[in-house]
Design a protein around this motif. Structure first.
Motif, mmCIF file in Angstrom:
data_model
loop_
_atom_site.group_PDB
_atom_site.id
_atom_site.type_symbol
_atom_site.label_atom_id
_atom_site.label_comp_id
_atom_site.label_asym_id
_atom_site.label_seq_id
_atom_site.Cartn_x
_atom_site.Cartn_y
_atom_site.Cartn_z
ATOM 1 N N UNK A 1 0.832 -1.212 0.000
ATOM 2 C CA UNK A 1 0.000 0.000 0.000
ATOM 3 C C UNK A 1 0.867 1.264 0.000
ATOM 4 N N UNK A 2 2.183 1.093 -0.190
ATOM 5 C CA UNK A 2 3.042 2.262 -0.373
ATOM 6 C C UNK A 2 3.773 2.779 0.835
ATOM 7 N N UNK A 3 3.862 1.994 1.921
ATOM 8 C CA UNK A 3 4.600 2.461 3.101
ATOM 9 C C UNK A 3 6.075 2.640 2.757
ATOM 10 N N UNK A 4 6.683 3.706 3.258
ATOM 11 C CA UNK A 4 8.099 3.938 2.990
ATOM 12 C C UNK A 4 8.923 2.893 3.734
ATOM 13 N N UNK A 5 9.908 2.279 3.073
ATOM 14 C CA UNK A 5 10.717 1.246 3.731
ATOM 15 C C UNK A 5 11.387 1.714 5.022
ATOM 16 N N UNK A 6 11.816 2.972 5.066
ATOM 17 C CA UNK A 6 12.468 3.476 6.279
ATOM 18 C C UNK A 6 11.482 3.512 7.448
ATOM 19 N N UNK A 7 10.249 3.928 7.171
ATOM 20 C CA UNK A 7 9.215 3.931 8.210
ATOM 21 C C UNK A 7 8.922 2.509 8.669
ATOM 22 N N UNK A 8 8.800 1.598 7.711
ATOM 23 C CA UNK A 8 8.500 0.206 8.035
ATOM 24 C C UNK A 8 9.635 -0.408 8.852
ATOM 25 N N UNK A 9 10.874 -0.059 8.521
ATOM 26 C CA UNK A 9 12.019 -0.581 9.280
ATOM 27 C C UNK A 9 11.935 -0.154 10.745
ATOM 28 N N UNK A 10 11.561 1.092 10.989
ATOM 29 C CA UNK A 10 11.410 1.564 12.377
ATOM 30 C C UNK A 10 10.279 0.829 13.078
ATOM 31 N N UNK A 11 9.186 0.607 12.364
ATOM 32 C CA UNK A 11 8.058 -0.102 12.958
ATOM 33 C C UNK A 11 8.451 -1.511 13.402
ATOM 34 N N UNK A 12 9.309 -2.157 12.610
ATOM 35 C CA UNK A 12 9.648 -3.555 12.858
ATOM 36 C C UNK A 12 10.907 -3.743 13.693
ATOM 37 N N UNK A 13 11.598 -2.637 13.998
ATOM 38 C CA UNK A 13 12.751 -2.739 14.876
ATOM 39 C C UNK A 13 14.062 -3.030 14.186
ATOM 40 N N UNK A 14 14.172 -2.667 12.886
ATOM 41 C CA UNK A 14 15.433 -2.818 12.167
ATOM 42 C C UNK A 14 16.234 -1.521 12.266
ATOM 43 N N UNK A 15 17.563 -1.658 12.304
ATOM 44 C CA UNK A 15 18.424 -0.480 12.409
ATOM 45 C C UNK A 15 18.325 0.390 11.154
ATOM 46 N N UNK A 16 18.128 -0.233 10.004
ATOM 47 C CA UNK A 16 17.944 0.516 8.760
ATOM 48 C C UNK A 16 17.030 -0.314 7.857
#
Length: 430
Positions: free
Chosen positions: A368-383
């Motif tokens: 649905x177009x979520x920005x990967x950087x935002x998604x990374x923060x949501x999931x707990x990835x450093x980048x």
């Protein structure tokens, strides 16, 4: 013995070094002793020897502080006083160094790492290497163990075993018992093309989620499956979640802890794992229903396991509790893997790991177009490198018209080059 003024001043300026019976002696404070341990170096009190004694004492103090003395006292003395016959260790086996490594790292090895060490020990035991002097173990021995292990295990698993083994052998190098590691001459294990492929992503659809939830035998199980799908958090994070970290008004929850396989509450492995997760409406609805079940229950004192054997206690009200309203002690989603397999069977779905609920959230958000950087923060990835590695291929495969969609958004659509869009414009695909 009469000392020169310069030697006497140097001796006074070197704490822990003094003269006994005409020879230099050092005094070292060690754990378990109320008075310092005094050891003669057998050296006359010259300027060079005093400097040498001071440096040796400093090195010994560092090893005491880092736990090497406590881990293996005999090896400690042999390392620093190798010429002393009392500490001339003839044989130091690989088993000795496994024990030393476990002892020196017992405060910061995770439960899974400790279990992993036991697996490596069992593997080496089967090859009769554990009771051999570590100096006698060659790269040929390691190659034989690795080749045998590869017949029944994945290459990634074997690499992990050998990473742990290397850390243990490095203990012998630090002790001075081994001059060169057998790993120096060990050929690297080549990576197959299959290993370089991204993690398999087999997400659940929303329809499949409904079937899963309808097949759950208890309401907490239904709620947990749903929250994992709509937030992408890990099962251990879900079972450690407390109402103190949930803000339904703001639509967020704070991930600060996770439940380990040993049943302990601990912080995430990385700093990025501590995060605030934005909640989608279905996740808010799940937590509102769960609030009716557990929000008013009294807080319990959770012991938080920190690094270096440190702990602290916090009163917390877990969001999800077991059937007798007690905190979960296992991070597995439905306590056992068999229970998860049975749930899939009742729902009429092919088997997929419960971790695919996390993949479901990520893939759904990307679609649905979520920005990967935002998604990374949501999931707990450093980048967002992991997001790119795991999901980039899946997005393209799942949505073959993705190129057309991007071209349309950029205003550069060429109907002659995009047959899918041409078909849509003709009203065939509606």
């Amino acid at each position: 013995m009469k000392l020169t003024t310069k030697v006497a001043r140097l001796l006074d300026a070197t704490p822990g070094v003094h003269i006994h019976k005409g020879r230099l002696r050092i005094a070292l404070k060690v754990p378990g002793r109320t008075t310092p341990v005094r050891k003669s170096l057998g050296l006359p009190p010259t300027e060079a020897n005093i400097l040498y004694a001071g440096n040796k004492l400093s090195a010994m103090k560092i090893d005491v502080q880092t736990g090497n003395f406590t881990a293996d006292e005999a090896a400690f003395w042999h390392k620093h006083l190798p010429d002393d016959p009392r500490y001339n260790i003839v044989n130091r086996t690989l088993r000795d160094y496994f024990n030393q490594y476990r002892e020196s790292r017992k405060f910061d090895l995770s439960h899974s790492s400790q279990r992993g060490l036991e697996t490596v020990v069992a593997l080496l035991e089967s090859h009769r290497l554990l009771d051999r002097d570590v100096r006698d173990i060659s790269h040929r021995d390691l190659e034989q163990v690795r080749s045998h292990a590869l017949t029944t295990r994945k290459a990634t698993t074997v690499r992990l075993y050998f990473t742990r083994l290397r850390a243990v052998i490095d203990e012998a190098i630090r002790d001075g018992h081994l001059e060169q590691s057998p790993f120096v001459r060990l050929r690297k294990l080549r990576q197959s093309s299959a290993e370089s492929d991204p993690v398999a992503v087999e997400p659940f659809t929303q329809d499949e989620l409904t079937r899963l939830q309808d097949s759950c035998k208890t309401e907490p199980a239904r709620q947990m499956v749903g929250l994992l799908f709509w937030t992408g958090i890990r099962p251990g994070e879900l079972k450690a979640l407390a109402w103190e970290d949930v803000d339904l008004e703001a639509g967020t929850m704070r991930i600060r802890y996770s439940l380990s396989r040993g049943g302990h509450i601990k912080p995430p492995k990385t700093a990025a794992g501590v995060r605030t997760v934005d909640l989608l409406p279905p996740a808010v609805a799940i937590l509102k229903r769960q609030r009716e079940l557990t929000f008013m229950l009294p807080a319990r004192k959770d012991e938080i396991r920190l690094l270096h054997n440190k702990t602290r206690t916090e009163p917390r009200r877990r969001v999800f509790l077991s059937s007798n309203n007690k905190p979960y002690r296992d991070p597995t989603l439905l306590t056992t893997h068999q229970a998860w397999a049975d749930l899939l069977r009742r729902a009429g779905l092919t088997y997929r790991e419960a971790y695919q609920l996390r993949h479901s959230y990520a893939s759904m958000m990307l679609m649905v177009g979520a920005h990967p950087a935002y998604l990374a923060r949501q999931m707990g990835h450093a980048d967002w490198g992991m997001i790119r590695k795991v999901y980039a291929k899946w997005v393209a495969d799942e949505n073959p018209g993705y190129r057309d969609e991007l071209a349309r958004k950029l205003g550069i659509l060429d109907p002659h080059m995009t047959p899918g869009e041409t078909t849509k414009s003709q009203g065939v695909d509606k």
